[in-house]
Design an enzyme around this catalytic site. Sequence first.
Site, PDB file in Angstrom:
ATOM      1  N   HIS A 167       0.827  -1.214   0.000  1.00 41.68           N
ATOM      2  CA  HIS A 167       0.000   0.000   0.000  1.00 41.68           C
ATOM      3  C   HIS A 167       0.856   1.257   0.000  1.00 41.68           C
ATOM      4  CE1 HIS A 167      -3.448   2.404   0.261  1.00 41.68           C
ATOM      5  NE2 HIS A 167      -3.711   2.358   1.547  1.00 41.68           N
ATOM      6  N   ASP A 389      -8.787 -11.501 -17.810  1.00 44.60           N
ATOM      7  CA  ASP A 389      -8.777 -12.788 -18.513  1.00 44.60           C
ATOM      8  C   ASP A 389      -7.350 -13.078 -18.958  1.00 44.60           C
ATOM      9  OD1 ASP A 389      -9.028 -14.946 -20.196  1.00 44.60           O
ATOM     10  OD2 ASP A 389     -10.610 -14.088 -21.432  1.00 44.60           O
TER      11      ASP A 389
END
Length: 453
Positions: A167, A389
Amino acid sequence: MATEIKVEIIERQTIKPSTSTPHHLRSYKLSFLDQMAFVIYTPLLLFYPITSTTSNVSTRHHAMSIDERCRHLIESLAKTLTHFYPLAGRIVKGNSIVECNDDGAAFIKARISCCLSDILENPDGQILKRFLPIEIESKEAGTGWLLLVQVNLFECGGMAIGLSISHRIADASTLCTFINCWATIALGSSDSDQVLNLPEFGAASVFKPIEFSSSSQPPAREVIKEKCIIQRYVFDASKISTLQSEVASSFVAKPTRVEAVSALIWKCATEASRSNLRKQGPSFFRQDVNLRKRVVVVPPLPENLAGNVVGSFTSKADEESSVINLKDLVAKLREGIEGLKEKYAAKLVFDSDEAWQEIKDEQNKPKTRDNMEIYSCTSWCRFPFYEADFGWGRPSWASVASIAIKNIIVLMDKRDCSGIEAWVTMSEESKALFESKVELLGYAFVNPSVIDT
C-alpha cells in the site's frame, strides 16, 4: 472447514522484469500520499474455475495444463514488470524513494486440498486469507517485497490468483491497472502501448513529498491487528435500486449505489452499537475517495496515474437517538464528497506542508474514542477486476480478504457489476447486533453462495 483445508506451498521463485530497467528510471520518488499510506499489503483474489468458457482465445489456452498455465503466468508477469518497474524494486532512503533495482516480485505456487466449489459455496474470510502470499498487516510492506503473487491450485483444476501489493506504492486503482495490464499481456493480444493501459508514474509531481530529515521522520503508520470477525453481505442490484429510491430526497435526488449501501451499513452499525448502551456518543464515517475521477483540476489527473491517489472525508452522525434517519446519512455522505471535490479543485498544486500539518494537528487532538464509533469505508466498485482474462476466461469471483481492524468496510462489485458485496469487520458482539437489524436484512443477504449469485 478452515482446519480441514490444507494450503501446501510447493514452489517459490523470484520473477524479475524481462527487460532491465533503464538507468534514468532507477530512482522512483514516492508522493506525499504514498508517504502517509499505511504499512500494509492491498490484497486481491481472483477465482478461475476449470470450466470457464469466456476467453477470447479459448481453443489454445483452455487446453493448457496447470503447469503450462503457471509458466504462462510467470512469463507474462516478467513482461508486465517492465512497465511496472517500481514493483520489482525496494523502498529505501527514509521511506521516500523506491530503488528500481529489478530485485523482482515473489511468485508462489500452492496446492489446495479441496475443490474450488467448496470455497465458493461458503466463502470464509479467514480461509481466503490463506490464499494470499503474505499477511495483509505484514510490516514487510514497507521494507521488503512490493509485489507478491500466489497461484492456488485446487483439486478440481480450478485456480485462484492471490495478489498482495504494498500500500506504500499502490492503491486499488493502481492494483486494477496492474492486473488488467498483466492479463492483456498474458492473452497475447499485443504488448504495444496502444493496447495496454500502461501506468503513469508521476504522482510525486502533483502530491509533492515532504523532505523529512533523518531526525524528523514521520512514524510508520503500521496496523495493529484486533480481535474481530469478518463477514460478507451481498446486495443484489434489484435491492439496491429499491434502496436508492427510498433514500432519495430533495438534498440527494439520485443517490449512487455506494452512497445508498454505505449509509445503510453506517445506520445499522451505529444503531446496533448504541443499542448495547455503551456507545452513546457521535458516530463517524470515513470514506476513501479515488481522486482521479472525482477531482477536477487543470490539467486533469490521468485515470492510470499510479500510486496512492486517494483522499478521504469524514461525516458525523451526532444524534443520540437509537433510531437514525437514513436519508440524513445519505445527504451527509453527498455533502462530504462534494466538499472533498471543492477542496482539491481549489488547488492547482497540492500543498503537502499544509496537509502534513493537518495530520499532525489531528494526531495531537485528545483521543475520546471510548464514547464514539468510527467506521472506515473504501469502495472498489467500478474497478474492472472481472475483466482480468489471462487466457482461460474471466474470473468467476473477485474478492478481498479484509484487514483485521474493526469497523472497516470494503465494497466490491458483484460479478454482474450491478450488485455490491460488502466485507465488514467488527467485534463479535457488534456483529450479532448488526445482523439482528431487520432493515439491513431487508436489503442484504448474509454471505450467500457465490455460485448461486
